[in-house]
Enzyme design. Structure first.
Site, PDB file in Angstrom:
ATOM      1  N   MET A   1      -2.443  -1.887  -8.979  1.00  0.00           N
ATOM      2  CA  MET A   1      -2.268  -0.833  -7.990  1.00  0.00           C
ATOM      3  C   MET A   1      -2.771  -1.266  -6.616  1.00  0.00           C
ATOM      4  O   MET A   1      -2.216  -0.880  -5.592  1.00  0.00           O
ATOM      5  CB  MET A   1      -3.010   0.438  -8.434  1.00  0.00           C
ATOM      6  N   CYS A   2      -3.836  -2.057  -6.567  1.00  0.00           N
ATOM      7  CA  CYS A   2      -4.376  -2.530  -5.295  1.00  0.00           C
ATOM      8  C   CYS A   2      -3.684  -3.831  -4.896  1.00  0.00           C
ATOM      9  O   CYS A   2      -3.212  -4.587  -5.749  1.00  0.00           O
ATOM     10  CB  CYS A   2      -5.884  -2.768  -5.405  1.00  0.00           C
ATOM     11  N   THR A   3      -3.639  -4.089  -3.597  1.00  0.00           N
ATOM     12  CA  THR A   3      -3.053  -5.332  -3.102  1.00  0.00           C
ATOM     13  C   THR A   3      -4.090  -6.434  -3.256  1.00  0.00           C
ATOM     14  O   THR A   3      -5.015  -6.556  -2.445  1.00  0.00           O
ATOM     15  CB  THR A   3      -2.644  -5.191  -1.625  1.00  0.00           C
TER      16      THR A   3
END
Length: 630
Positions: free
Chosen positions: A506-508
């Site tokens: 979900m996070c970059t």
């Protein structure tokens, strides 16, 4: 003999340089002159009728209009031509042999004067402009020269000749460009003529001094030319004409006749450098940083480094086309922050951020426009406000908007329809669109709309240790083949890639330097591309214009690739463009909810069936062959 005295002289002018003069000098230095330090002409109009009572000399006012070739003069003003030498280096200004320099200017006035006595008056300014600190060093010089034989040793005051003074004043008002006149045999005022003055021996000079019975030092120039023209002249009458009160007459005597009357390069004593406010023969320094509008200084300073590129390295670089480009940034995260900083460094003045997120606690360390205090606030508005704090004249706007994403079902059709309309309007209003969003599916609709509106799209995407920067092809490209877009390599329509993902998905998750590299390359690609629009050719002063730049940090390599548009592309193929043109929002709505619909429209589904059938045919052929061999 008690009434005889040596003739003294007053300084010719007192200089007043307006701030607009230095601002225009700055503009010319940056935009026009650059490294050119040769003589530049100046024009001043002297007002000899309205001299302050406290002044000892006529004020020499220089403004931004002094640089104009056609400097409109008002009634009764006297035009005066001068020049400025602006040096590139402060040491050049300091080390200049000032006396030799002024002597050379005096020789120029002398050569002009022996052709026309009215041309032996001029002024010169030497200067250095420190454009980073807004400090200006300058020194005004008025070349005043005197030949040894033209020294007036003794003068005897002449009784007041008010009637003659009045006639001279009126003559000078009509003949505003003249500095001298003479009396003819009939006591009429006429233009200077050496044959006439040889007989009448009366010379009238327009004066710029206000000191009682003390003419300006310019008188020496006229007397030197007079003796050159009439070498045997010893005694003569000198009329010092002032436009207000104070005119006077003298019975003058030259020191001797002129033995060098035929010399065009005579031995002369030269003076004329203006004293500074301390009364010393030294340059003056003006610091305008505290006087100018800070916003004006900021505006000029932002462009300073860019304009310096044109001095030597890139003289053909078009900065105006960059400055006037309106940029839309879709995404105000890590990429959006770095791209915006690079854009304002290139002089872009109009940036609009689009984002629907808020600043999280993990953002400020990676996203350069946010601070700890910003956590929990909307990104788009904060990013715009941050740019304005960096550069107050920036036209930055933040728009909170959710981009409708393909593969994500409609939740609130009315709101998403409004977002669609707003997004399309924003794309129409801007010249270049940067796709800097997190997910693949959020890039589809902006890619489609930008293609419809024939807008330039710069796309930047990140992997863990890799990045992609590319420009989308447009339908109106002149070349025979259209370049591909971000989706031209796809064999399936974009789908939901955000649902059911773990935290690391979900996070970059990228190496921190990757975003900076991709952002800088994206902006540099834009600036290079804009230069081709200016020049109309594929070559650019900034170098190559690649289609795609793929970087890999694990081995620090970069690849430049070029791929054509794909006929079944789900974002830019003709069939998709046609369907959107016909159906508009209804087409987008179907594509959002049913990605397979987009595959049918673009022809991807048919292509996949053909590939599958081809695979079946190959396997059947292999089976037949195996039977025959068996």
């Amino acid at each position: 003999m008690s009434s005889e005295r040596v003739l003294n002289y007053a300084p010719a002018f007192k200089s007043f340089l307006d701030t607009s003069f230095f601002q225009e000098l700055s503009r010319l230095k940056l935009d026009v002159l650059k490294l050119d330090s040769t003589c530049q002409p100046l024009t001043v109009n002297l007002d000899l009728h309205n001299i302050p009572k406290s002044a000892d000399q006529v004020p020499l006012f220089l403004t931004n209009r002094s640089f104009e070739k056609q400097n409109n003069k008002r009634t009764n003003e006297v035009p005066l031509q001068g020049s400025i030498f602006n040096f590139n280096v402060l040491d050049e200004f300091k080390n200049l042999d000032k006396q030799l320099f002024l002597h050379q200017r005096a020789l120029e006035c002398w050569e002009d004067g022996i052709k026309d006595i009215n041309k032996c008056v001029s002024f010169v300014i030497i200067s250095f402009a420190d454009l980073k600190k807004y400090r200006f060093y300058y020194w005004l010089g008025v070349p005043c020269f005197q030949r040894p034989s033209s020294t007036v040793l003794h003068v005897r005051p002449e009784p007041s000749l008010k009637g003659l003074f009045s006639k001279c004043q009126k003559w000078f008002d009509v003949n505003y460009s003249k500095w001298v006149c003479i009396l003819d045999a009939d006591d009429e005022i006429v233009n200077y003529d050496k044959c006439i003055i040889r007989k009448t021996k009366v010379l009238a000079i327009r004066d710029t001094s206000t000191m009682e019975n003390v003419p300006s030092a310019l008188t020496k120039n006229f007397l030197s030319v007079l003796q050159y023209d009439v070498p045997d002249l010893i005694d003569f009458k000198l009329l010092i004409i002032r436009q207000n009160e104070g005119s006077f007459a003298l019975n003058a005597t030259f020191a001797s006749s002129d033995p060098q009357s035929s010399s065009s390069n005579p031995d002369m004593k030269v003076s004329g450098w203006e004293r500074n406010v301390q009364g010393k023969l030294a340059p003056r320094v003006v610091d305008l940083s505290s006087l100018l509008d800070p916003l004006k200084i900021a505006d000029q300073s932002v462009d300073l480094n860019l304009k310096l590129m044109k001095w030597r390295i890139l003289p053909d670089l078009n900065l105006d086309i960059i400055k006037n480009t309106k940029v839309l940034l879709l995404g105000a995260g890590t990429l959006g922050c770095y791209v915006s900083r690079a854009l304002i460094a290139w002089g872009v003045r109009k940036i609009t951020f689009v984002d629907n997120g808020t600043v999280s606690y993990s953002n400020p360390v990676r996203q350069a426009l946010y601070n700890f205090e910003d956590c929990g606030k909307p990104k788009a508005e904060l990013a715009a406000a941050s740019l304005k704090r960096i550069f107050p004249l920036m036209d930055a706007t933040g728009v909170k908007l959710s981009i409708p994403m393909i593969g994500h079902k409609l939740v609130n059709e009315e709101a998403q329809h409004k977002d669609f309309d707003r997004l399309r309007a924003l794309i129409k209003e801007h010249d270049i669109i940067f796709l800097l969003v997190d997910s693949r599916e959020s890039r589809w609709l902006p890619s489609l709309l930008s293609n419809i509106e024939n807008k330039t799209v710069i796309n930047a995407a990140l992997g863990f240790d890799s990045y992609l920067v590319m420009r989308h092809g447009n339908r109106d490209e002149q070349s025979s083949k259209q370049l591909g877009c971000y989706f031209c390599h796809d064999v399936v329509a974009p789908t939901d890639s955000l649902t059911d993902r773990t935290l690391d998905q979900m996070c970059t998750v990228t190496r921190p330097g990757v975003a900076m590299m991709a952002s800088s390359l994206a902006v540099e690609l834009m600036t290079s591309l804009l230069q081709t629009k200016y020049s109309g050719s594929e070559t650019t002063v900034l170098g190559d214009i690649p289609h795609q730049i793929r970087g890999f940090l694990h081995n620090f390599s970069i690849l430049k690739l070029e791929t054509p548009a794909y006929e079944h592309c789900p974002a830019c193929s003709p069939k998709v463009i046609e369907a959107f043109t016909d159906l508009g929002w209804e087409f987008v709505k179907k594509a959002l909810e049913h990605p397979l619909y987009l595959e049918e429209i673009s022809g991807l589904s048919v292509m996949k069936q053909e590939v599958e059938q081809l695979g079946n045919d190959v396997f059947e052929w292999e089976d037949d062959e195996s039977d025959e061999i068996a």
